[in-house]
Design a protein around this motif. Structure first.
Motif, short mmCIF file in Angstrom:
data_model
loop_
_atom_site.label_atom_id
_atom_site.label_comp_id
_atom_site.label_asym_id
_atom_site.label_seq_id
_atom_site.Cartn_x
_atom_site.Cartn_y
_atom_site.Cartn_z
N TRP A 191 -11.62 1.24 8.24
CA TRP A 191 -10.43 0.46 8.58
C TRP A 191 -9.40 0.70 7.51
N MET A 192 -8.26 0.03 7.57
CA MET A 192 -7.16 0.29 6.64
C MET A 192 -6.44 -1.01 6.31
N THR A 207 0.85 -1.19 0.00
CA THR A 207 0.00 0.00 0.00
C THR A 207 0.88 1.24 0.00
N ASN A 267 -6.63 9.54 -2.14
CA ASN A 267 -7.62 8.47 -2.18
C ASN A 267 -8.50 8.69 -3.40
N VAL A 327 -16.98 0.98 2.29
CA VAL A 327 -15.66 1.24 2.87
C VAL A 327 -14.77 1.91 1.86
N GLY A 328 -13.75 2.61 2.34
CA GLY A 328 -12.69 3.07 1.47
C GLY A 328 -12.49 4.57 1.44
N GLU A 329 -13.57 5.30 1.61
CA GLU A 329 -13.49 6.76 1.61
C GLU A 329 -14.70 7.26 2.38
N THR A 384 -9.61 -5.02 0.98
CA THR A 384 -11.03 -5.34 1.14
C THR A 384 -11.38 -6.62 0.37
N ARG A 399 -6.89 12.97 5.53
CA ARG A 399 -5.60 12.32 5.78
C ARG A 399 -4.66 13.36 6.36
N GLU A 445 -3.49 -1.62 6.91
CA GLU A 445 -2.66 -1.92 8.07
C GLU A 445 -3.46 -2.52 9.23
N ASP A 496 -21.56 2.61 6.77
CA ASP A 496 -20.16 2.93 6.57
C ASP A 496 -19.30 2.13 7.53
N THR A 497 -18.12 1.72 7.05
CA THR A 497 -17.16 1.03 7.91
C THR A 497 -15.79 1.66 7.70
C1 6R9 Z 1 -10.04 -0.72 3.79
C2 6R9 Z 1 -9.31 0.36 3.07
C3 6R9 Z 1 -7.37 3.24 4.09
C4 6R9 Z 1 -7.69 4.71 4.10
C5 6R9 Z 1 -7.97 5.24 5.48
C6 6R9 Z 1 -8.89 6.41 5.17
C7 6R9 Z 1 -9.70 5.91 4.00
C8 6R9 Z 1 -11.23 3.97 4.58
C9 6R9 Z 1 -13.01 5.03 5.23
C10 6R9 Z 1 -12.03 5.98 4.87
C11 6R9 Z 1 -13.45 7.72 5.41
C12 6R9 Z 1 -14.27 5.52 5.70
N1 6R9 Z 1 -10.95 5.28 4.47
N2 6R9 Z 1 -12.50 3.81 5.03
N3 6R9 Z 1 -12.25 7.31 4.96
N4 6R9 Z 1 -14.45 6.87 5.77
N5 6R9 Z 1 -15.25 4.70 6.06
O1 6R9 Z 1 -9.91 1.22 2.46
O2 6R9 Z 1 -7.95 0.33 3.18
O3 6R9 Z 1 -6.94 1.10 0.99
O4 6R9 Z 1 -5.59 0.96 3.13
O5 6R9 Z 1 -7.31 2.75 2.77
O6 6R9 Z 1 -8.89 4.93 3.35
O7 6R9 Z 1 -8.14 7.52 4.80
O8 6R9 Z 1 -6.78 5.62 6.14
P1 6R9 Z 1 -6.89 1.26 2.47
#
Ligand code: 6R9
Length: 574
Positions: free
Chosen positions: A359-360, A216, A463, A334-336, A262, A457, A362, A356-357
């Motif tokens: 996580w990362m 990543t 992103n 998830v993701g943003e 994911t 961030r 990591e 919404d969920t």
């Molecule tokens: C699982 C995944 C992680 C980064 C994270 C954050 C952003 C993820 C989010 C979100 C706002 C949410 N992020 N979920 N921002 N609301 N529900 O996405 O992993 O690709 O490592 O990205 O994505 O900035 O630090 P990854």
């Protein structure tokens, strides 16, 4: 906070959500989760055994584990069939002398063979390295080199991007495709699979042994190899149960590719650890194709991303009305950041709250979520799961009171937390620099009820469509182009993709700015790195803003772009 942020879509009182959130937190114990696995009794650990073989030896044996389709193929596999196919893959790799701890990469589009291979890698105790199919040569080389991969499973179309000559440790290239398309020294996947037995001895490992390596992006340096271990399965199983809310009759669809976390944690591990029927749809995104997929399989639980929901929203209500989506009962994202507007739209057209969920890569699994036991607050990421403690801390690690913005931090450890960054202990230390806390790199605040609200961030990581792109990696590629003297890359807000990549470029002597040159530079990044990392916009500048030590000041570029004040410029060169 505006009015939006206080709005609540209340949850109905169903059996599952009767238990009070605080009470659930008090009662929670990871040790109880551990008891749900066969290794609690047998002492024999392997995630692939728990996800597949355990079910194949139970009344779930003939249950469909995988519905796969793309425009060319349409297949289904039971747990027993997946057991056999992954055994074959395990034997194929063993036959080559590959074993515990070796890194084996997968570089192919989503097909059943990708899933057989990934499970096979895990069965022999090797470490899987999934790569997104859009990666080009530089991206592939960096990741294989850093990890010291010994083998890669790929396709005739993609194998040209694997620079074998530059990868001294890479011994085996296994190609899934027509035998006639293979070159000397390559191993034909289907022939090797046919020859392999469908029975195998699973390699029993320690809970702390390596499982998967996901690369990543950070704001500086090459991509980081985030290293996860088998123990993570505790959290995959648990979150699959309480956040995805998987029940025996569910048909589950996670739209993510296994090249991203994911697509493995929630496209493979969580559903199968819970014995769920998993839908995988190959091919390209289109609203019609996605709705058709939901209708056809009667998908009940759907996990996707804000960019996808925004594109579906863009396709309009008419597109929804042409399909029967009434099977849906639980939708997650998830993701943003998930825009409240998208949640309201989803509630109207799908009659579903989009959960919404957060996580990362990591963190390995979900940590902060809106889940069925809770009221959804549109715009908030939700609350920490039982077993997880989150806080907002300042740069010294002091916890901040509600409504104050700061670093989103998680109390260490939790089962699916990364155990290291491959080859880079210093990078790992940056995450845990404050004793007792994992510092996520996201900024957020917590409201008075313990809901967390994403703010941005802290570093410069971009992103775009839910995919993390490190500006440094793009800048490095850009300056390889003969016309580019210097490059600074930022994320520019975009209504559909969240952010798009914008590059500011100063040209070398003798080159003149033109639209053709812009296109040519974009193509150069697309072909060298990957399509999703290529700038959507390029702006030529005579000079880029830099610190006295020569670092390009991306924050100044961003301020220019957004027409905001540039802030403190005391470190900027004259
Ligand atoms: C699982 C995944 C992680 C980064 C994270 C954050 C952003 C993820 C989010 C979100 C706002 C949410 N992020 N979920 N921002 N609301 N529900 O996405 O992993 O690709 O490592 O990205 O994505 O900035 O630090 P990854």
């Amino acid at each position: 906070m505006g009015k939006d942020t206080l709005e609540v879509i209340a949850v109905e009182a169903t059996q599952a959500n009767m238990m009070d959130y605080e009470e659930a937190r008090r009662q929670f114990d990871w040790a109880d989760v551990e008891k749900r696995f066969s290794w609690y009794e047998s002492g024999k650990v392997n995630l692939a055994h728990e996800a597949i073989d355990r079910h194949a030896a139970s009344e779930l044996k003939d249950k469909i584990a995988l519905h796969y389709s793309d425009p060319q193929r349409d297949e289904s596999y039971t747990f027993e069939q997946l057991r056999q196919q992954s055994n074959k893959a395990a034997n194929m790799l063993r036959e080559l002398g590959i074993g515990k701890g070796d890194r084996v990469f997968i570089f192919m589009p989503r097909t059943p063979e990708l899933y057989f291979t990934l499970l096979g890698i895990i069965k022999i105790g090797a470490i899987a390295g999934p790569l997104f199919e859009a990666f080009m040569e530089t991206a592939v080389r960096d990741r294989l080199l850093d990890s010291g991969a010994v083998a890669i499973v790929t396709t005739p179309k993609l194998v040209g991007r694997v620079p074998a000559a530059e990868l001294p440790e890479l011994k085996h290239i296994i190609v899934y495709g027509e035998e006639s398309e293979l070159e000397n020294g390559q191993i034909h996947f289907s022939t090797a699979m046919d020859a392999a037995s469908d029975e195998t001895e699973i390699e029993w490992v320690e809970p702390e042994d390596g499982l998967i390596l996901h690369y990543t992006s950070g704001s500086t340096g090459k991509p980081k190899g985030v290293y996860h271990v088998h123990q993570a399965m505790l959290q995959h199983e648990y979150t699959g149960r309480v956040v995805l809310d998987l029940q025996p009759d569910d048909i589950y669809w996670c739209t993510a590719d296994p090249g991203w976390v994911t697509g493995t944690s929630y496209g493979i591990f969580a559903p199968w650890l819970n014995g769920a029927t998993n839908v995988i749809r190959g091919g390209r995104f289109s609203p019609q194709d996605w709705y058709e997929t939901i209708q056809r399989y009667k998908v009940t639980v759907w996990y996707s991303a804000p960019t996808a929901f925004r594109m579906l929203m863009g396709a309009g209500d008419e597109a929804v009305e042409q399909y029967d989506l009434s099977s849906l009962r639980h939708v997650l994202s998830v993701g943003e950041p998930l825009n409240p507007e998208v949640i309201r739209w989803g509630y109207r057209v799908y009659q579903q709250r989009i959960h919404d969920t957060w996580w990362m890569t990591e963190t390995g699994a979900q940590l902060i979520c809106n889940y069925p036991r809770m009221d959804v607050r549109p715009g908030s990421m939700g609350r920490p799961l039982p077993g997880i403690e989150a806080a907002i801390v300042d740069d010294q690690g002091n916890e901040l009171p509600p409504l104050r913005m700061g670093n989103l931090a998680i109390k260490t450890p939790w089962p699916s937390m990364m155990r290291k960054i491959w080859n880079n202990p210093a990078k790992y230390e940056e995450y845990v620099r404050i004793p007792g806390w994992y510092i996520s790199g996201d900024s957020a605040y917590m409201d008075e009820d313990g809901y967390f609200w994403f703010q941005g961030r802290i570093d410069d990581v971009i992103n775009t469509s839910g995919e993390r792109v490190g500006p440094f990696e793009v800048e490095s590629k850009l300056v390889e182009h003969p016309a580019v003297a210097e490059a600074g890359v930022i994320g520019k807000p975009d209504p559909v993709r969240g952010e798009v990549i914008k590059a500011f470029i100063s040209l070398r002597e003798g080159f003149t700015a033109s639209d053709e040159l812009k296109q040519e530079i974009t193509r150069f990044v697309k072909e060298g790195l990957s399509a999703h990392a290529a700038p959507r916009e390029i702006e030529f500048k005579d000079k880029l803003p830099k610190t006295r030590s020569g670092k390009i000041m991306r924050r100044v570029l961003k301020a220019w772009e957004l027409e905001l004040p540039t802030g403190d410029l005391s470190t900027m060169e004259d």
